[in-house]
Design an enzyme around this catalytic site. Structure first.
Site, PDB file in Angstrom:
ATOM      1  N   ASP A  62      39.615  23.100  44.311  1.00  0.00           N
ATOM      2  CA  ASP A  62      38.447  22.093  44.995  1.00  0.00           C
ATOM      3  C   ASP A  62      38.804  20.462  44.190  1.00  0.00           C
ATOM      4  O   ASP A  62      38.568  20.348  43.012  1.00  0.00           O
ATOM      5  CB  ASP A  62      37.135  22.771  44.487  1.00  0.00           C
ATOM      6  CG  ASP A  62      36.007  21.739  45.265  1.00  0.00           C
ATOM      7  OD1 ASP A  62      35.681  22.156  46.023  1.00  0.00           O
ATOM      8  OD2 ASP A  62      35.684  20.720  44.295  1.00  0.00           O
ATOM      9  N   TYR A  83      38.047  11.908  43.379  1.00  0.00           N
ATOM     10  CA  TYR A  83      38.476  12.245  41.978  1.00  0.00           C
ATOM     11  C   TYR A  83      39.769  11.638  41.684  1.00  0.00           C
ATOM     12  O   TYR A  83      40.282  11.975  40.339  1.00  0.00           O
ATOM     13  CB  TYR A  83      38.681  13.979  41.999  1.00  0.00           C
ATOM     14  CG  TYR A  83      37.439  14.702  42.173  1.00  0.00           C
ATOM     15  CD1 TYR A  83      36.165  14.237  42.215  1.00  0.00           C
ATOM     16  CD2 TYR A  83      37.704  15.986  42.256  1.00  0.00           C
ATOM     17  CE1 TYR A  83      35.062  14.917  42.492  1.00  0.00           C
ATOM     18  CE2 TYR A  83      36.665  17.003  42.595  1.00  0.00           C
ATOM     19  CZ  TYR A  83      35.235  16.173  42.783  1.00  0.00           C
ATOM     20  OH  TYR A  83      34.188  17.011  43.102  1.00  0.00           O
ATOM     21  N   LYS A 121      37.423  16.300  49.842  1.00  0.00           N
ATOM     22  CA  LYS A 121      36.065  15.835  50.509  1.00  0.00           C
ATOM     23  C   LYS A 121      36.070  14.347  50.811  1.00  0.00           C
ATOM     24  O   LYS A 121      36.721  13.513  50.105  1.00  0.00           O
ATOM     25  CB  LYS A 121      35.145  15.810  49.217  1.00  0.00           C
ATOM     26  CG  LYS A 121      35.108  17.385  48.659  1.00  0.00           C
ATOM     27  CD  LYS A 121      33.878  17.567  47.722  1.00  0.00           C
ATOM     28  CE  LYS A 121      33.944  18.801  46.740  1.00  0.00           C
ATOM     29  NZ  LYS A 121      34.789  18.596  45.445  1.00  0.00           N
ATOM     30  N   HIS A 123      31.009  14.894  51.016  1.00  0.00           N
ATOM     31  CA  HIS A 123      30.697  14.831  49.773  1.00  0.00           C
ATOM     32  C   HIS A 123      29.282  14.827  49.523  1.00  0.00           C
ATOM     33  O   HIS A 123      28.835  15.585  48.599  1.00  0.00           O
ATOM     34  CB  HIS A 123      31.756  13.822  48.839  1.00  0.00           C
ATOM     35  CG  HIS A 123      32.122  14.212  47.681  1.00  0.00           C
ATOM     36  ND1 HIS A 123      33.119  13.767  47.107  1.00  0.00           N
ATOM     37  CD2 HIS A 123      31.106  14.806  46.644  1.00  0.00           C
ATOM     38  CE1 HIS A 123      33.100  14.083  45.600  1.00  0.00           C
ATOM     39  NE2 HIS A 123      31.965  14.801  45.374  1.00  0.00           N
TER      40      HIS A 123
HETATM   41  N1  LIG Z   1      30.455  18.362  45.200  1.00  0.00           N
HETATM   42  C1  LIG Z   1      29.970  17.698  44.180  1.00  0.00           C
HETATM   43  O1  LIG Z   1      29.255  16.622  44.200  1.00  0.00           O
HETATM   44  C2  LIG Z   1      30.538  18.265  42.762  1.00  0.00           C
HETATM   45  C3  LIG Z   1      31.459  19.236  42.720  1.00  0.00           C
HETATM   46  N2  LIG Z   1      31.925  19.671  41.573  1.00  0.00           N
HETATM   47  C4  LIG Z   1      33.211  20.491  41.411  1.00  0.00           C
HETATM   48  O2  LIG Z   1      32.858  21.683  40.691  1.00  0.00           O
HETATM   49  C5  LIG Z   1      33.508  21.796  39.624  1.00  0.00           C
HETATM   50  C6  LIG Z   1      33.205  22.173  38.337  1.00  0.00           C
HETATM   51  O3  LIG Z   1      32.014  21.590  38.120  1.00  0.00           O
HETATM   52  P1  LIG Z   1      31.865  20.897  36.742  1.00  0.00           P
HETATM   53  O4  LIG Z   1      30.752  19.920  36.617  1.00  0.00           O
HETATM   54  O5  LIG Z   1      33.172  20.434  36.141  1.00  0.00           O
HETATM   55  O6  LIG Z   1      31.256  21.996  35.641  1.00  0.00           O
HETATM   56  P2  LIG Z   1      31.391  23.294  35.135  1.00  0.00           P
HETATM   57  O7  LIG Z   1      30.306  24.227  35.288  1.00  0.00           O
HETATM   58  O8  LIG Z   1      32.684  23.720  35.849  1.00  0.00           O
HETATM   59  O9  LIG Z   1      31.738  23.046  33.498  1.00  0.00           O
HETATM   60  C7  LIG Z   1      32.888  22.254  33.096  1.00  0.00           C
HETATM   61  C8  LIG Z   1      32.615  22.277  31.825  1.00  0.00           C
HETATM   62  O10 LIG Z   1      32.880  23.422  30.935  1.00  0.00           O
HETATM   63  C9  LIG Z   1      33.752  23.490  29.882  1.00  0.00           C
HETATM   64  N3  LIG Z   1      34.329  24.963  30.061  1.00  0.00           N
HETATM   65  C10 LIG Z   1      35.064  25.429  31.065  1.00  0.00           C
HETATM   66  N4  LIG Z   1      35.323  26.865  30.873  1.00  0.00           N
HETATM   67  C11 LIG Z   1      34.737  26.940  29.606  1.00  0.00           C
HETATM   68  C12 LIG Z   1      34.810  28.080  28.907  1.00  0.00           C
HETATM   69  N5  LIG Z   1      35.260  29.209  29.269  1.00  0.00           N
HETATM   70  N6  LIG Z   1      33.967  28.169  27.721  1.00  0.00           N
HETATM   71  C13 LIG Z   1      33.375  26.905  27.143  1.00  0.00           C
HETATM   72  N7  LIG Z   1      33.589  25.781  27.823  1.00  0.00           N
HETATM   73  C14 LIG Z   1      33.945  25.923  29.478  1.00  0.00           C
HETATM   74  C15 LIG Z   1      34.914  22.499  30.386  1.00  0.00           C
HETATM   75  O11 LIG Z   1      35.299  21.915  29.387  1.00  0.00           O
HETATM   76  P3  LIG Z   1      37.082  22.013  29.144  1.00  0.00           P
HETATM   77  O12 LIG Z   1      37.614  21.260  30.443  1.00  0.00           O
HETATM   78  O13 LIG Z   1      37.276  21.146  28.009  1.00  0.00           O
HETATM   79  O14 LIG Z   1      37.313  23.351  29.143  1.00  0.00           O
HETATM   80  C16 LIG Z   1      33.831  21.527  31.205  1.00  0.00           C
HETATM   81  O15 LIG Z   1      33.348  20.699  30.059  1.00  0.00           O
HETATM   82  C17 LIG Z   1      34.292  20.263  39.456  1.00  0.00           C
HETATM   83  O16 LIG Z   1      35.652  20.300  38.943  1.00  0.00           O
HETATM   84  C18 LIG Z   1      34.491  19.759  40.955  1.00  0.00           C
HETATM   85  O17 LIG Z   1      35.376  20.537  41.652  1.00  0.00           O
HETATM   86  C19 LIG Z   1      31.239  19.117  40.482  1.00  0.00           C
HETATM   87  C20 LIG Z   1      30.257  18.323  40.273  1.00  0.00           C
HETATM   88  C21 LIG Z   1      29.898  17.777  41.763  1.00  0.00           C
HETATM   89  O1  LIG Z   2      32.080  15.750  40.817  1.00  0.00           O
HETATM   90  C1  LIG Z   2      31.735  15.497  42.061  1.00  0.00           C
HETATM   91  O2  LIG Z   2      32.063  15.794  43.054  1.00  0.00           O
HETATM   92  C2  LIG Z   2      30.487  14.339  42.183  1.00  0.00           C
HETATM   93  O3  LIG Z   2      30.306  14.105  43.431  1.00  0.00           O
HETATM   94  C3  LIG Z   2      29.683  14.108  40.934  1.00  0.00           C
HETATM   95  O4  LIG Z   2      30.035  14.758  40.005  1.00  0.00           O
HETATM   96  C4  LIG Z   2      29.603  12.474  40.864  1.00  0.00           C
HETATM   97  O5  LIG Z   2      30.803  11.976  41.259  1.00  0.00           O
HETATM   98  C5  LIG Z   2      29.240  11.892  39.691  1.00  0.00           C
HETATM   99  O6  LIG Z   2      28.729  12.569  38.809  1.00  0.00           O
HETATM  100  C6  LIG Z   2      29.422  10.486  39.441  1.00  0.00           C
HETATM  101  O7  LIG Z   2      28.958  10.105  38.273  1.00  0.00           O
END
Ligand SMILES: NC(=O)C1=CN([C@@H]2O[C@H](COP(=O)(O)OP(=O)(O)OC[C@H]3O[C@@H](n4cnc5c(N)ncnc54)[C@H](OP(=O)(O)O)[C@@H]3O)[C@@H](O)[C@H]2O)C=CC1
Ligand SMILES: O=C(O)C(=O)[C@@H](O)[C@H](O)C(=O)CO
Length: 281
Positions: free
Chosen positions: A51, A56, A81, A112
């Site tokens: 994803d 990004y 997206k 998005h």
């Molecule tokens: N459509 C949208 O608007 C959005 C989409 N997204 C999508 O969702 C994905 C995931 O969301 P995200 O916000 O990153 O949050 P997550 O819930 O996936 O959490 C990520 C965090 O958790 C930590 N982590 C991951 N695995 C572990 C583990 N096994 N134990 C402890 N800590 C862990 C990571 O640190 P580390 O990397 O240091 O391991 C990072 O700090 C994004 O990458 C994106 O693709 C996210 C936000 C908005």
């Molecule tokens: O991660 C994504 O896809 C998002 O849209 C959000 O996390 C967003 O970009 C954001 O947090 C901006 O500060």
């Protein structure tokens, strides 16, 4: 826990019969220079669903990892997206993402954010429908769409979105939005599925982890998969990437799923889609 790297992650059949692997690898906040390595680690762990998003700024790293992997294209499921600032020129934005990824066909393309103040998401959806009809993408969907945005879209859509990707984790479940999405045949995709790490401290989660000999993250991901969500955890650490992927083979009992579901606290971590604009995205 069994390590089943050679097995296939369960799939969800979308409303157009395309199958999406239920567990994917998210790359938000993976720095562009690290993205190829992180995605290669994810492929090595067994992930086949990635994803990303134009916003990004790491689609080219995803593309480089795809080319370096040698994995057959049909085994991969790649989501990207449409940027908020490009809702008025979706066809050009889509072609830019295709070039960055080095792919002729994307598996899933999402709007998005709705950015209701722009008043453009219905027009953008028409453009995505055309891209879909022309064969550039296998499925189209939305992200961060609240019930009112779905209603507006569905009133004029020819294609019902295949997916709604929104913030969903144990302490922020948006049950009404999930139910509404599902009632229209729209699959629920959970972003920030680990609560960005914050939901891993909960006593319920850590106790279940001890009981199953699993990590807290595996418990939370097994909960998502057990209740039918698609989940896309992010990590840049190879060991966590491997552990998170192995959650696909952890099954929680109904009462364990219910215990995690009881953690909902309405605690949103990200932006509220009713007002978020992220014009820089
Ligand atoms: N459509 C949208 O608007 C959005 C989409 N997204 C999508 O969702 C994905 C995931 O969301 P995200 O916000 O990153 O949050 P997550 O819930 O996936 O959490 C990520 C965090 O958790 C930590 N982590 C991951 N695995 C572990 C583990 N096994 N134990 C402890 N800590 C862990 C990571 O640190 P580390 O990397 O240091 O391991 C990072 O700090 C994004 O990458 C994106 O693709 C996210 C936000 C908005
Ligand atoms: O991660 C994504 O896809 C998002 O849209 C959000 O996390 C967003 O970009 C954001 O947090 C901006 O500060």
């Amino acid at each position: 826990m069994s390590n089943a790297q050679n097995s296939t992650v369960p799939g969800i059949v979308l409303n157009n019969s395309v199958t999406i692997p239920q567990l994917g690898f998210g790359v938000f906040q993976v720095p562009p220079a690290e993205t190829q390595r992180a995605v290669e680690d994810a492929f090595e762990a067994g992930y086949r669903h990635i994803d990303t998003a134009a916003a990004y700024q790491n689609e080219s790293g995803v593309g480089a990892a795809i080319r370096a992997s040698g994995i057959a294209r049909e085994e991969l499921f790649i989501t990207t997206k449409l940027r908020n600032g490009e809702q008025g020129r979706a066809a050009a934005a889509f072609n830019h993402s295709r070039r960055e990824l080095g792919l002729d066909v994307i598996d899933l393309y999402l709007i998005h954010w709705p950015v209701p103040a722009q008043g453009l998401f219905v027009d953008a959806w028409k453009a995505l429908e055309k891209i879909h009809a022309d064969g550039g993408v296998r499925a189209i969907g939305v992200s961060n769409f609240l019930p009112e945005h779905l209603d507006t879209l569905l009133a004029s859509a020819d294609v019902v979105p295949a997916v709604n990707q929104f913030e969903l984790h144990p302490t922020f479940q948006q049950a009404d939005l999930a139910a509404k999405s599902r009632s229209h045949g729209i699959a629920v995709e959970a972003y920030s599925p680990l609560g960005q790490g914050a939901d891993l401290q909960s006593e319920t989660v850590t106790e279940l982890a001890a009981k199953h000999g699993a990590t807290p993250a595996q418990i939370v991901l097994a909960w998502h998969l057990g209740i039918g969500n698609i989940a896309i955890p992010k990590s840049v650490h190879p060991e966590r990437i491997r552990q998170n992927f192995a959650a696909a083979w952890l099954q929680l009992a109904p009462e364990e799923l219910a215990a995690v579901s009881a953690l909902d606290a309405g605690a949103r971590l990200g932006a509220d889609p009713a007002v978020a604009s992220f014009s820089q995205m």
